[in-house]
Enzyme design. Structure first.
Site, PDB file in Angstrom:
ATOM      1  N   HIS A 186      -1.528  -5.695   2.011  1.00 26.32           N
ATOM      2  CA  HIS A 186      -2.749  -6.490   1.948  1.00 26.32           C
ATOM      3  C   HIS A 186      -2.425  -7.861   1.364  1.00 26.32           C
ATOM      4  O   HIS A 186      -1.601  -7.972   0.444  1.00 26.32           O
ATOM      5  CB  HIS A 186      -3.798  -5.807   1.068  1.00 26.32           C
ATOM      6  CG  HIS A 186      -4.766  -4.976   1.833  1.00 26.32           C
ATOM      7  ND1 HIS A 186      -4.958  -3.622   1.591  1.00 26.32           N
ATOM      8  CD2 HIS A 186      -5.632  -5.302   2.828  1.00 26.32           C
ATOM      9  CE1 HIS A 186      -5.883  -3.161   2.411  1.00 26.32           C
ATOM     10  NE2 HIS A 186      -6.311  -4.162   3.171  1.00 26.32           N
ATOM     11  N   CYS A 242      -8.408  -1.657   7.855  1.00 27.48           N
ATOM     12  CA  CYS A 242      -7.033  -1.726   7.344  1.00 27.48           C
ATOM     13  C   CYS A 242      -6.467  -0.326   7.099  1.00 27.48           C
ATOM     14  O   CYS A 242      -5.359  -0.010   7.540  1.00 27.48           O
ATOM     15  CB  CYS A 242      -6.995  -2.550   6.058  1.00 27.48           C
ATOM     16  SG  CYS A 242      -7.158  -4.336   6.329  1.00 27.48           S
ATOM     17  N   ARG A 295     -18.174   0.106   5.033  1.00 24.65           N
ATOM     18  CA  ARG A 295     -19.271  -0.520   4.281  1.00 24.65           C
ATOM     19  C   ARG A 295     -19.984  -1.562   5.128  1.00 24.65           C
ATOM     20  O   ARG A 295     -21.188  -1.780   4.972  1.00 24.65           O
ATOM     21  CB  ARG A 295     -18.719  -1.154   3.006  1.00 24.65           C
ATOM     22  CG  ARG A 295     -19.769  -1.787   2.105  1.00 24.65           C
ATOM     23  CD  ARG A 295     -19.152  -2.293   0.815  1.00 24.65           C
ATOM     24  NE  ARG A 295     -18.061  -3.235   1.039  1.00 24.65           N
ATOM     25  CZ  ARG A 295     -18.250  -4.543   1.289  1.00 24.65           C
ATOM     26  NH1 ARG A 295     -19.473  -5.044   1.352  1.00 24.65           N
ATOM     27  NH2 ARG A 295     -17.213  -5.337   1.470  1.00 24.65           N
ATOM     28  N   GLU A 301       0.829  -1.207   0.000  1.00 22.53           N
ATOM     29  CA  GLU A 301       0.000   0.000   0.000  1.00 22.53           C
ATOM     30  C   GLU A 301       0.862   1.255   0.000  1.00 22.53           C
ATOM     31  O   GLU A 301       1.797   1.383   0.779  1.00 22.53           O
ATOM     32  CB  GLU A 301      -0.936  -0.002   1.200  1.00 22.53           C
ATOM     33  CG  GLU A 301      -1.944  -1.151   1.205  1.00 22.53           C
ATOM     34  CD  GLU A 301      -2.922  -1.097   0.035  1.00 22.53           C
ATOM     35  OE1 GLU A 301      -2.998  -0.049  -0.627  1.00 22.53           O
ATOM     36  OE2 GLU A 301      -3.611  -2.108  -0.196  1.00 22.53           O
TER      37      GLU A 301
END
Length: 213
Positions: free
Chosen positions: A165, A142, A89, A79
Site C-alpha cells: 500500500h 486492494c 465500505r 502487507e
C-alpha cells in the site's frame, strides 16, 4: 518476468499513486536490465481479479507485486496477509458493494505474502524510504486483489507475490490537511526496493516488525 500492478483512480480521486508509481518502477527496473511489465487494474470487485489472472497466465511471471492506495498512511506498507473477505465500505467503480462475501468461495481463510517482507523493510530503511509491515490490507478491492493474486499463485510453484500500500501523493492532500503523503518517485523507488529484495532473498530475515494492536 516481473509483473507490477496498480489501480485506476477510485472514489473521488482523479489519480491513483499506485499506478503512477508502478509505471515509474518499471522504468527504474528496466534500466537495470530486468524484464518487467506494468498493468493498471480496474477498481472493481471480480473484474480486477479476472484481469490479473489473465495477465499471470499470459506473462507467466516469477514475481508479482500489486500496489494500491492507502490514504492516511505515511509509509510503504508491506502487507503480510490477505483474507478471504470482501466487505466494501464504499461502492467500487461500477457500483458494486459486496458485504461479507468470500473473494474465492470455499477458498482458504487467508494467504500470507510470499515476498520477503522483513528483508524488504530493511532495504527500504537503508534506502531512506519510510516503510512498515502492515497486518491488514482492509476488505476493499486492494485486499480482494491481494487474495486473488495469492490464490492464483498457489498453483504456480516457484512464483511469488504480495501487495504493498502507498500513501497519497502530495497533490492529493487538501490544503491545511495533516494527511501524510509521498512523491511518485519515492513510492516507485520503494516498489523497486521491494522487488530487488525479493529477487535476491528466498528465506526472509528475522526481525521484529509486528504490532500490538
Amino acid at each position: 518476468m516481473i509483473l507490477i500492478t496498480g489501480f485506476e483512480p477510485f472514489g473521488h480521486e482523479k489519480i491513483n499513486p499506485s499506478w503512477l508509481a508502478a509505471r515509474r518502477a518499471v522504468a527504474i527496473l528496466r534500466a537495470e536490465g530486468l524484464a518487467v511489465e506494468a498493468m493498471e487494474l480496474p477498481c472493481v470487485f471480480g473484474e480486477s481479479a479476472e484481469v490479473l489472472r489473465e495477465a499471470i497466465t499470459r506473462l507467466d511471471p516469477e514475481l508479482v507485486v500489486c500496489a494500491g492506495l492507502a490514504g492516511g498512511r505515511g509509509r510503504v506498507s508491506l502487507e503480510r496477509v490477505a483474507i478471504n473477505c470482501d466487505d466494501a465500505r464504499i461502492p467500487d467503480n461500477k457500483g458494486g458493494r459486496p458485504i461479507d462475501q468470500e473473494v474465492v468461495p470455499g477458498g482458504p481463510a487467508a494467504y500470507f505474502s510470499t515476498l520477503p517482507i522483513k528483508a524488504a523493510l530493511r532495504d527500504l530503511d537503508l534506502a531512506g524510504i519510510d516503510g512498515e509491515v502492515s497486518q491488514t490490507a482492509g476488505t476493499y478491492v486492494c485486499n480482494h486483489i491481494f487474495y486473488a493474486l495469492m490464490h492464483a499463485l498457489a498453483d504456480r510453484p516457484g512464483a511469488r507475490g504480495g501487495f504493498v500500500h502507498l500513501p497519497y501523493l502530495p497533490e492529493q492532500v487538501p490544503p491545511g490537511s495533516a494527511a501524510p503523503s509521498m512523491t511518485v518517485e519515492t513510492a516507485a523507488n520503494g516498489i523497486a526496493a521491494v522487488i530487488r529484495a525479493s529477487l535476491r532473498t528466498r528465506t526472509d530475515v528475522e526481525m521484529s516488525a509486528g504490532a500490538t494492536h
